[in-house]
Write a protein that holds these residues in place. Structure first.
Motif, PDB file in Angstrom:
ATOM      1  N   HIS A 195       0.975  -1.129  -0.026  1.00 41.72           N
ATOM      2  CA  HIS A 195      -0.128  -0.102  -0.045  1.00 41.72           C
ATOM      3  C   HIS A 195       1.014   1.365   0.095  1.00 41.72           C
ATOM      4  O   HIS A 195       1.791   1.319   0.684  1.00 41.72           O
ATOM      5  N   HIS A 196       0.495   2.396  -0.548  1.00 41.42           N
ATOM      6  CA  HIS A 196       1.064   3.515  -0.582  1.00 41.42           C
ATOM      7  C   HIS A 196       1.292   4.073   0.741  1.00 41.42           C
ATOM      8  O   HIS A 196       0.393   4.201   1.405  1.00 41.42           O
ATOM      9  N   GLY A 197       2.302   4.685   1.024  1.00 43.80           N
ATOM     10  CA  GLY A 197       2.657   5.198   2.706  1.00 43.80           C
ATOM     11  C   GLY A 197       2.035   6.587   2.593  1.00 43.80           C
ATOM     12  O   GLY A 197       2.667   7.492   2.779  1.00 43.80           O
ATOM     13  N   ASN A 198       0.889   6.711   2.274  1.00 46.39           N
ATOM     14  CA  ASN A 198       0.128   7.962   2.377  1.00 46.39           C
ATOM     15  C   ASN A 198       0.349   8.971   3.532  1.00 46.39           C
ATOM     16  O   ASN A 198       0.624  10.123   3.580  1.00 46.39           O
ATOM     17  N   GLY A 199       0.354   8.323   4.768  1.00 42.32           N
ATOM     18  CA  GLY A 199       0.602   9.309   5.827  1.00 42.32           C
ATOM     19  C   GLY A 199       2.068   9.557   5.909  1.00 42.32           C
ATOM     20  O   GLY A 199       2.063  10.798   6.317  1.00 42.32           O
ATOM     21  N   THR A 200       2.850   9.121   5.440  1.00 45.34           N
ATOM     22  CA  THR A 200       4.403   9.101   5.730  1.00 45.34           C
ATOM     23  C   THR A 200       4.749  10.319   4.847  1.00 45.34           C
ATOM     24  O   THR A 200       5.119  11.339   4.871  1.00 45.34           O
ATOM     25  N   GLN A 201       3.921  10.257   3.435  1.00 41.26           N
ATOM     26  CA  GLN A 201       3.950  11.139   2.436  1.00 41.26           C
ATOM     27  C   GLN A 201       3.600  12.548   2.796  1.00 41.26           C
ATOM     28  O   GLN A 201       4.048  13.658   2.655  1.00 41.26           O
ATOM     29  N   ASP A 202       2.219  12.403   3.435  1.00 43.47           N
ATOM     30  CA  ASP A 202       1.627  13.717   3.997  1.00 43.47           C
ATOM     31  C   ASP A 202       2.677  14.367   5.097  1.00 43.47           C
ATOM     32  O   ASP A 202       2.586  15.463   4.990  1.00 43.47           O
ATOM     33  N   ILE A 203       3.322  13.665   5.759  1.00 46.11           N
ATOM     34  CA  ILE A 203       3.890  14.318   7.003  1.00 46.11           C
ATOM     35  C   ILE A 203       5.165  15.175   6.363  1.00 46.11           C
ATOM     36  O   ILE A 203       5.555  16.223   6.766  1.00 46.11           O
ATOM     37  N   PHE A 204       5.836  14.508   5.519  1.00 45.58           N
ATOM     38  CA  PHE A 204       6.997  15.057   4.873  1.00 45.58           C
ATOM     39  C   PHE A 204       6.879  15.770   3.550  1.00 45.58           C
ATOM     40  O   PHE A 204       7.800  16.246   2.678  1.00 45.58           O
ATOM     41  N   TYR A 205       5.583  15.942   2.953  1.00 47.44           N
ATOM     42  CA  TYR A 205       5.358  16.347   1.615  1.00 47.44           C
ATOM     43  C   TYR A 205       5.982  17.654   1.331  1.00 47.44           C
ATOM     44  O   TYR A 205       6.346  18.308   0.066  1.00 47.44           O
ATOM     45  N   GLU A 206       6.194  18.642   2.342  1.00 49.99           N
ATOM     46  CA  GLU A 206       6.546  19.940   2.032  1.00 49.99           C
ATOM     47  C   GLU A 206       7.948  20.226   2.717  1.00 49.99           C
ATOM     48  O   GLU A 206       8.376  21.300   2.853  1.00 49.99           O
ATOM     49  N   ARG A 207       8.932  19.191   2.848  1.00 50.45           N
ATOM     50  CA  ARG A 207      10.060  19.181   3.363  1.00 50.45           C
ATOM     51  C   ARG A 207      11.223  18.610   2.329  1.00 50.45           C
ATOM     52  O   ARG A 207      10.953  17.732   1.528  1.00 50.45           O
ATOM     53  N   ASP A 208      12.134  19.234   2.222  1.00 49.00           N
ATOM     54  CA  ASP A 208      13.341  18.983   1.483  1.00 49.00           C
ATOM     55  C   ASP A 208      14.487  18.178   2.027  1.00 49.00           C
ATOM     56  O   ASP A 208      15.517  17.739   1.787  1.00 49.00           O
ATOM     57  N   ASP A 209      14.271  17.985   3.488  1.00 53.58           N
ATOM     58  CA  ASP A 209      15.417  17.346   4.404  1.00 53.58           C
ATOM     59  C   ASP A 209      15.192  15.958   4.263  1.00 53.58           C
ATOM     60  O   ASP A 209      15.749  15.123   4.932  1.00 53.58           O
ATOM     61  N   VAL A 210      13.981  15.562   4.065  1.00 53.81           N
ATOM     62  CA  VAL A 210      13.259  13.902   4.284  1.00 53.81           C
ATOM     63  C   VAL A 210      12.622  13.556   2.709  1.00 53.81           C
ATOM     64  O   VAL A 210      11.816  14.166   2.480  1.00 53.81           O
ATOM     65  N   LEU A 211      13.439  12.710   1.925  1.00 55.74           N
ATOM     66  CA  LEU A 211      12.985  12.177   0.828  1.00 55.74           C
ATOM     67  C   LEU A 211      12.098  11.142   1.282  1.00 55.74           C
ATOM     68  O   LEU A 211      12.524  10.240   1.741  1.00 55.74           O
ATOM     69  N   PHE A 212      10.804  10.913   0.174  1.00 55.58           N
ATOM     70  CA  PHE A 212       9.894   9.979   0.559  1.00 55.58           C
ATOM     71  C   PHE A 212       9.763   9.317  -0.836  1.00 55.58           C
ATOM     72  O   PHE A 212       9.368   9.924  -2.029  1.00 55.58           O
TER      73      PHE A 212
END
Length: 344
Positions: A195-212
């Motif tokens: 399944h897509h990790g939608n929660g993890t994506q959402d948490i880091f979606y506007e950050r450039d220090d964590v690539l998802f």
């Protein structure tokens, strides 16, 4: 390889799930942990009980409101006669204009994205233990271990900062990433759950220090349906730091491993200081959720590829449901990661 597991998970054995209009037994059962522990036993990998996790770390990943709900929601729920044994939402905050509710029924609808992550009497302690396992595995890597494994139950990658869903509660992969970020400038998260990790994506979606990066069954026909498409690449400072690789549900070993390799290429381009792997095993061909067609050999190949990336790595257990093959799926991945020649 150090492995972490909290025994408090064993009291979390959710019942309720709504599937195709019928009530069904929840797929995230306590038996999952026993099957995964059996895999660690086959590899002679003992588990360590994690220590406590700082509240301030959890507040870097989740809202205070969600944490309070998970901690106190069941007790509030039980004050309502005649309430069921688990908190299950029956209303959701869908309007563009909305106010945070005071009533527990409203809070359930605010913080729970679906009916598959019911909150029971022991769920808070279990998810605290799962997050603590991820935290301690990340600390082991920060202290010099090349890899550590966290057996997290319940899993976490469907949980965003403010909403739990998809059998998940605290987002353990995000906890591991934030723990690593305490020392490292850049961290990558590679999610190979079906399944897509939608929660993890959402948490880091506007950050450039964590690539998802997520490799998963296409949301066109599979949970979580609304997110996980390849056009989702990040927003604001995070633009370009999110990569989704959706696959047809007929995809087997070669296509899946090619996608994992593509994800690792993006990770290498990012040049992170450390890697978190959301290790879902539900891509297996015999998993009851039937998302992809990966075999033991595919998991072994993926483990070897991820190990060859040469990054300090935290392996965080996500999905993989009740099947006789779950134990062997974990053995196959870890054998591939460690280069062990083991009879599957």
């Amino acid at each position: 390889m150090k492995c972490y597991y909290a025994k408090s998970t064993e009291a979390h054995d959710p019942i309720f799930r709504l599937y195709l209009g019928t009530m069904a037994r929840n797929a995230e059962q306590a038996e999952r942990a026993r099957l995964l522990l059996a895999g660690l036993d086959r590899l002679d990998l003992p588990v360590t009980e994690p220590g406590p996790i700082p509240r301030e770390l959890l507040e870097k990943v989740h809202t205070k409101e969600l944490l309070d709900f998970l901690e106190t929601g069941w007790a509030e729920w039980k004050k309502l006669p005649p309430s069921g044994p688990e908190v299950v939402p029956n209303v959701h905050a869908l309007n563009s204009e909305k106010t945070y509710p005071k009533h527990i029924v409203g809070k359930a609808g605010w913080h729970m994205g679906d009916t598959s992550a019911p909150l029971g009497e022991h769920s808070w302690q279990a998810t605290l233990g799962a997050a603590a396992a991820a935290h301690d595995a990340a600390k082991a890597v920060l202290e010099g271990d090349s890899v550590a494994y966290a057996l997290c139950r319940p899993p976490g990658h469907h949980s965003s900062a403010d909403v739990v869903a998809g059998h998940c509660m605290l987002n353990c992969a995000a906890v591991a990433a934030e723990t690593l970020r305490g020392t490292h400038a850049k961290v990558a998260v590679l999610d190979i759950d079906v399944h897509h990790g939608n929660g993890t994506q959402d948490i880091f979606y506007e950050r450039d220090d964590v690539l998802f990066v997520s490799v998963h069954a296409t949301p066109e026909t599979y949970y979580p349906f609304y997110v996980g498409y390849d056009h989702e690449t990040g927003r604001g400072a995070g633009a370009g730091y999110n990569l989704n690789i959706p696959l047809a549900q007929s995809t087997g070993d070669d296509g899946w491993c090619d996608a994992v390799a593509s994800g690792l290429d993006r990770v290498a381009e990012f040049k992170p200081d450390a890697l978190v792997v959301s290790l879902g095993l539900d891509a297996h061909e015999n998993d009851p959720l039937q998302g992809l067609k990966v075999t033991f050999d595919g998991f072994k190949r993926a483990g070897s590829m991820i190990s060859s990336a040469g990054l300090p790595t935290v392996l965080v257990q996500e999905g993989g449901y009740l099947s006789p093959d779950l134990t062997t799926s974990l053995v196959a991945f870890l054998a591939g990661y460690t280069g062990r020649d083991i009879d599957l």
